[in-house]
Design a protein around this motif. Structure first.
Motif, PDB file in Angstrom:
ATOM      1  N   ALA A  68       0.796  -1.235   0.000  1.00  0.00           N
ATOM      2  CA  ALA A  68       0.000   0.000   0.000  1.00  0.00           C
ATOM      3  C   ALA A  68       0.825   1.281   0.000  1.00  0.00           C
ATOM      4  O   ALA A  68       0.266   2.372  -0.140  1.00  0.00           O
ATOM      5  N   THR A  69       2.148   1.183   0.123  1.00  0.00           N
ATOM      6  CA  THR A  69       2.974   2.389   0.152  1.00  0.00           C
ATOM      7  C   THR A  69       2.856   3.174  -1.150  1.00  0.00           C
ATOM      8  O   THR A  69       2.695   4.400  -1.137  1.00  0.00           O
ATOM      9  N   LEU A  70       2.923   2.490  -2.271  1.00  0.00           N
ATOM     10  CA  LEU A  70       2.849   3.174  -3.563  1.00  0.00           C
ATOM     11  C   LEU A  70       1.500   3.879  -3.733  1.00  0.00           C
ATOM     12  O   LEU A  70       1.441   4.998  -4.242  1.00  0.00           O
ATOM     13  N   THR A  71       0.430   3.225  -3.309  1.00  0.00           N
ATOM     14  CA  THR A  71      -0.905   3.813  -3.455  1.00  0.00           C
ATOM     15  C   THR A  71      -1.036   5.074  -2.616  1.00  0.00           C
ATOM     16  O   THR A  71      -1.555   6.096  -3.076  1.00  0.00           O
ATOM     17  N   LYS A  72      -0.585   5.019  -1.378  1.00  0.00           N
ATOM     18  CA  LYS A  72      -0.662   6.177  -0.492  1.00  0.00           C
ATOM     19  C   LYS A  72       0.191   7.323  -1.008  1.00  0.00           C
ATOM     20  O   LYS A  72      -0.233   8.482  -0.978  1.00  0.00           O
ATOM     21  N   GLU A  73       1.381   7.010  -1.504  1.00  0.00           N
ATOM     22  CA  GLU A  73       2.266   8.047  -2.038  1.00  0.00           C
ATOM     23  C   GLU A  73       1.665   8.682  -3.288  1.00  0.00           C
ATOM     24  O   GLU A  73       1.701   9.904  -3.451  1.00  0.00           O
ATOM     25  N   TYR A  74       1.098   7.866  -4.143  1.00  0.00           N
ATOM     26  CA  TYR A  74       0.537   8.385  -5.389  1.00  0.00           C
ATOM     27  C   TYR A  74      -0.658   9.311  -5.110  1.00  0.00           C
ATOM     28  O   TYR A  74      -0.745  10.404  -5.663  1.00  0.00           O
ATOM     29  N   LEU A  75      -1.564   8.863  -4.244  1.00  0.00           N
ATOM     30  CA  LEU A  75      -2.754   9.662  -3.958  1.00  0.00           C
ATOM     31  C   LEU A  75      -2.452  10.894  -3.117  1.00  0.00           C
ATOM     32  O   LEU A  75      -3.240  11.840  -3.091  1.00  0.00           O
ATOM     33  N   SER A  76      -1.299  10.901  -2.447  1.00  0.00           N
ATOM     34  CA  SER A  76      -0.901  12.079  -1.677  1.00  0.00           C
ATOM     35  C   SER A  76      -0.227  13.127  -2.566  1.00  0.00           C
ATOM     36  O   SER A  76       0.064  14.236  -2.109  1.00  0.00           O
ATOM     37  N   GLY A  77       0.030  12.780  -3.830  1.00  0.00           N
ATOM     38  CA  GLY A  77       0.612  13.733  -4.772  1.00  0.00           C
ATOM     39  C   GLY A  77       2.058  13.487  -5.123  1.00  0.00           C
ATOM     40  O   GLY A  77       2.603  14.147  -6.011  1.00  0.00           O
ATOM     41  N   LYS A  78       2.717  12.509  -4.460  1.00  0.00           N
ATOM     42  CA  LYS A  78       4.125  12.213  -4.744  1.00  0.00           C
ATOM     43  C   LYS A  78       4.207  11.235  -5.913  1.00  0.00           C
ATOM     44  O   LYS A  78       4.291  10.027  -5.725  1.00  0.00           O
ATOM     45  N   ARG A  79       4.182  11.763  -7.136  1.00  0.00           N
ATOM     46  CA  ARG A  79       4.032  10.912  -8.310  1.00  0.00           C
ATOM     47  C   ARG A  79       5.260  10.835  -9.196  1.00  0.00           C
ATOM     48  O   ARG A  79       5.360   9.916 -10.014  1.00  0.00           O
ATOM     49  N   LEU A  80       6.193  11.774  -9.070  1.00  0.00           N
ATOM     50  CA  LEU A  80       7.370  11.728  -9.931  1.00  0.00           C
ATOM     51  C   LEU A  80       8.439  10.776  -9.412  1.00  0.00           C
ATOM     52  O   LEU A  80       9.338  10.391 -10.149  1.00  0.00           O
ATOM     53  N   SER A  81       8.348  10.388  -8.148  1.00  0.00           N
ATOM     54  CA  SER A  81       9.363   9.512  -7.553  1.00  0.00           C
ATOM     55  C   SER A  81       9.126   8.041  -7.864  1.00  0.00           C
ATOM     56  O   SER A  81       9.971   7.196  -7.585  1.00  0.00           O
ATOM     57  N   TYR A  82       7.953   7.737  -8.423  1.00  0.00           N
ATOM     58  CA  TYR A  82       7.601   6.351  -8.710  1.00  0.00           C
ATOM     59  C   TYR A  82       7.005   6.237 -10.117  1.00  0.00           C
ATOM     60  O   TYR A  82       6.617   7.231 -10.731  1.00  0.00           O
ATOM     61  N   LEU A  83       6.921   5.012 -10.598  1.00  0.00           N
ATOM     62  CA  LEU A  83       6.234   4.780 -11.857  1.00  0.00           C
ATOM     63  C   LEU A  83       4.741   4.973 -11.660  1.00  0.00           C
ATOM     64  O   LEU A  83       4.196   4.572 -10.643  1.00  0.00           O
ATOM     65  N   ALA A  84       4.083   5.559 -12.642  1.00  0.00           N
ATOM     66  CA  ALA A  84       2.634   5.720 -12.579  1.00  0.00           C
ATOM     67  C   ALA A  84       1.983   4.340 -12.567  1.00  0.00           C
ATOM     68  O   ALA A  84       2.485   3.404 -13.186  1.00  0.00           O
ATOM     69  N   PRO A  85       0.856   4.176 -11.855  1.00  0.00           N
ATOM     70  CA  PRO A  85       0.219   2.854 -11.711  1.00  0.00           C
ATOM     71  C   PRO A  85      -0.066   2.148 -13.028  1.00  0.00           C
ATOM     72  O   PRO A  85       0.196   0.949 -13.163  1.00  0.00           O
ATOM     73  N   VAL A  86      -0.621   2.874 -13.996  1.00  0.00           N
ATOM     74  CA  VAL A  86      -0.960   2.247 -15.276  1.00  0.00           C
ATOM     75  C   VAL A  86       0.310   1.824 -16.006  1.00  0.00           C
ATOM     76  O   VAL A  86       0.405   0.721 -16.548  1.00  0.00           O
ATOM     77  N   ARG A  87       1.313   2.692 -16.023  1.00  0.00           N
ATOM     78  CA  ARG A  87       2.576   2.355 -16.690  1.00  0.00           C
ATOM     79  C   ARG A  87       3.263   1.177 -16.009  1.00  0.00           C
ATOM     80  O   ARG A  87       3.870   0.334 -16.660  1.00  0.00           O
ATOM     81  N   LEU A  88       3.159   1.144 -14.694  1.00  0.00           N
ATOM     82  CA  LEU A  88       3.758   0.042 -13.942  1.00  0.00           C
ATOM     83  C   LEU A  88       3.131  -1.283 -14.353  1.00  0.00           C
ATOM     84  O   LEU A  88       3.834  -2.259 -14.634  1.00  0.00           O
TER      85      LEU A  88
END
Length: 325
Positions: A68-88
């Motif tokens: 759940a770390t990636l989901t929480k980070e993505y929805l909190s706005g931290k999106r450039l540090s990880y691959l986008a969910p769809v691209r992943l």
């Protein structure tokens, strides 16, 4: 990062803005030559999916070991540090299809025998003309029935004949059984199932997100939030399958009886346990509910989704069986 030479023309090809650096300050497009070699396109595909090496490995590490770390980070706005969910998910699916193509199932010669021989009407089981399919017993009697299905359609009374769909099904079952041993049917089905796991998961995802939406506060959580959680969870499942698949195939290169097979068995066991447990901590950490509430919802969602997945797999298994040759 792209290593293509920068264009001498300082006008952006996308928005016609003046570009003084590598990237257009107006639209962000890279100011490089638009004509690319195949090598560049292949490399650019991975670069575009992974952005930078650190982001890629950080995403994979969190996906595997921090539910759940990636989901929480993505929805909190931290999106450039990880691959986008769809691209992943697309990236993992691409690698999975690639690995499956590189390690195809072993093709074995099919041993067939001429089982078709002329039978008199006396050899047809007595319940063929006196009942319907529900009268048949499993095993040898059903085998005898499938072998004589043509005689049924030809000699049985009109009211006892099979309808067109049932006749087609029986004929297909007969063909598959006549041209494959039980072992071959299992091997072909397993190979087909493995090849189609990414497709099956993709079909299930929107329904999985829907069940999450049903079980949680509609004002606090949008379907979009459940969708991102689902994308990350299914990316994890697909990645685990990919890892176990690669381990199994690499060890299999040394032969079926090599002493390293125990490593594959251990990996399969640990992987299955982790995949089974993963949803609970992911659900608890993301939705922030108490452990007991999260546990009960996880169990309920597990059984509901398992039933739904089982239903789809039964349909898929039936379809796969009918398409065996």
């Amino acid at each position: 990062m792209s290593h293509s030479p920068i264009r001498k023309d300082k006008t952006c090809l996308n928005c016609r803005h003046v570009v003084e650096q590598n990237f257009c300050p107006n639209c962000g497009q890279e100011n490089t030559d638009s004509r690319k070699t195949f090598h560049h396109l292949f490399i650019h595909f991975f670069e575009d999916l992974t952005h930078y090496e650190n982001a890629f490995w950080k995403t994979i590490r969190n996906l595997l070991f921090k539910p759940a770390t990636l989901t929480k980070e993505y929805l909190s706005g931290k999106r450039l540090s990880y691959l986008a969910p769809v691209r992943l998910y697309i990236f993992i699916s691409f690698i999975t299809f690639l690995m499956i193509a590189l390690f195809p199932g072993e093709s074995k010669p099919i041993v067939t025998s001429d089982k078709n021989h002329t039978k008199s009407q006396k050899e047809i089981p007595k319940n063929i003309f006196t009942g319907d399919l529900s009268d048949l017993k499993p095993g040898a009697e059903f085998d005898s029935f499938t072998k004589n299905v043509d005689s049924i359609q030809k000699f049985a009374p009109k009211e006892k004949k099979l309808d067109g769909f049932s006749y087609w099904i029986i004929k297909k079952v007969k063909y598959v059984k006549d041209h494959n041993t039980k072992k071959e049917i299992i091997e072909k089905f397993t190979e087909s199932f493995v090849h189609n796991i990414p497709k099956v998961l993709f079909i299930i995802m929107p329904f999985f997100a829907f069940f999450l939406w049903v079980f949680h506060n509609k004002r606090k959580w949008y379907y979009f939030d459940h969708g991102i959680f689902t994308l990350h969870y299914f990316s994890f499942l697909l990645l685990m399958f990919l890892i176990l698949f690669i381990i199994q195939k690499l060890i299999g290169l040394f032969g079926e009886d090599n002493p390293l097979t125990f490593i594959s068995d251990i990996a399969d066991f640990v992987g299955f346990i982790w995949m089974s447990y993963y949803f609970y901590p992911a659900h608890h950490r993301f939705y922030g509910e108490t452990r007991w509430v999260s546990f009960l919802k996880s169990v309920a969602l597990f059984f509901i989704n398992s039933f739904f997945i089982l239903f789809l797999l039964i349909i898929y298994a039936f379809y796969t069986f009918l398409n065996l040759h």
